[in-house]
Design a protein around this motif. Structure first.
Motif, PDB file in Angstrom:
ATOM      1  N   ALA A  17      -9.946  96.280  64.240  1.00  0.00           N
ATOM      2  CA  ALA A  17      -9.837  94.981  64.907  1.00  0.00           C
ATOM      3  C   ALA A  17      -8.531  94.895  65.702  1.00  0.00           C
ATOM      4  N   THR A  20      -9.098  96.883  68.856  1.00  0.00           N
ATOM      5  CA  THR A  20      -9.977  96.124  69.757  1.00  0.00           C
ATOM      6  C   THR A  20      -9.209  95.009  70.459  1.00  0.00           C
ATOM      7  N   ASP A  21      -8.405  94.272  69.702  1.00  0.00           N
ATOM      8  CA  ASP A  21      -7.639  93.186  70.310  1.00  0.00           C
ATOM      9  C   ASP A  21      -6.571  93.709  71.272  1.00  0.00           C
ATOM     10  N   GLY A  24      -8.256  94.553  74.427  1.00  0.00           N
ATOM     11  CA  GLY A  24      -8.493  93.316  75.167  1.00  0.00           C
ATOM     12  C   GLY A  24      -7.245  92.854  75.892  1.00  0.00           C
ATOM     13  N   LEU A  25      -6.089  93.002  75.252  1.00  0.00           N
ATOM     14  CA  LEU A  25      -4.818  92.642  75.883  1.00  0.00           C
ATOM     15  C   LEU A  25      -4.566  93.520  77.107  1.00  0.00           C
ATOM     16  N   VAL A 142      -1.166  89.005  69.503  1.00  0.00           N
ATOM     17  CA  VAL A 142      -2.092  89.916  68.819  1.00  0.00           C
ATOM     18  C   VAL A 142      -1.498  90.391  67.505  1.00  0.00           C
ATOM     19  N   LYS A 145      -1.453  87.562  64.942  1.00  0.00           N
ATOM     20  CA  LYS A 145      -2.817  87.249  64.493  1.00  0.00           C
ATOM     21  C   LYS A 145      -3.209  88.146  63.313  1.00  0.00           C
ATOM     22  N   HIS A 146      -2.939  89.442  63.434  1.00  0.00           N
ATOM     23  CA  HIS A 146      -3.348  90.385  62.405  1.00  0.00           C
ATOM     24  C   HIS A 146      -2.343  90.484  61.261  1.00  0.00           C
TER      25      HIS A 146
END
Length: 149
Positions: A17, A20-21, A24-25, A142, A145-146
């Motif tokens: 994840a 993936t993030d 996306g960034l 990001v 978040k994680h």
């Protein structure tokens, strides 16, 4: 004591994840480039993705451990503060944070046995720092978040 970034972001259940993030960034940062140099970046990025699908997440995953190592001292300092967000914390230290992150790609370029890669990287490096500085707020978001899950 709070867990380290390494313990949080590199956990085998969370790592996909995170990658993936981060992809996306990168996609978002490239899409937001403008002007002639932005057009060059967008065209090159699209070409690389077309020639070798999956290269972006693969590269992120390969370098993630080293990037997390570079972010760890920033996270530790940020964790002692109250309020704010990690993206703003990184953005307030643009030179220090961008140099720490680019040290990862600098080392990889230095280890490359391909003269063409070393040459191209050397030409792109000054602009790379500007791009990393621009991405620091998003990167911090990001990471936080994680790391906070």
């Amino acid at each position: 004591m709070a867990e380290t970034l390494k313990a949080r972001l590199l956990d085998s259940d969370r790592r996909p994840a995170v990658v993936t993030d981060l992809q996306g960034l990168v996609d978002s940062e490239v899409a937001n480039k403008s002007g002639l140099s932005g057009g060059v970046v967008k065209t090159g990025y699209a070409a690389v993705k077309k020639v070798k699908p999956g290269i972006i997440p693969e590269a992120i995953d390969k370098m993630l451990d080293e990037f997390v190592d570079q972010l760890e001292p920033f996270w530790a300092a940020y964790s002692t503060e109250t309020g704010g967000d990690f993206g703003a914390f990184l953005a307030a230290r643009p030179h220090e944070a961008s140099e720490a992150l680019l040290s990862v790609t600098d080392r990889r370029a230095e280890r490359s046995s391909r003269a063409a890669i070393t040459s191209v990287y050397g030409k792109l490096r000054p602009k790379a720092q500007e791009n990393v500085v621009e991405a620091l707020p998003g990167l911090g978001t990001v990471v936080e978040k994680h790391a906070r899950v």
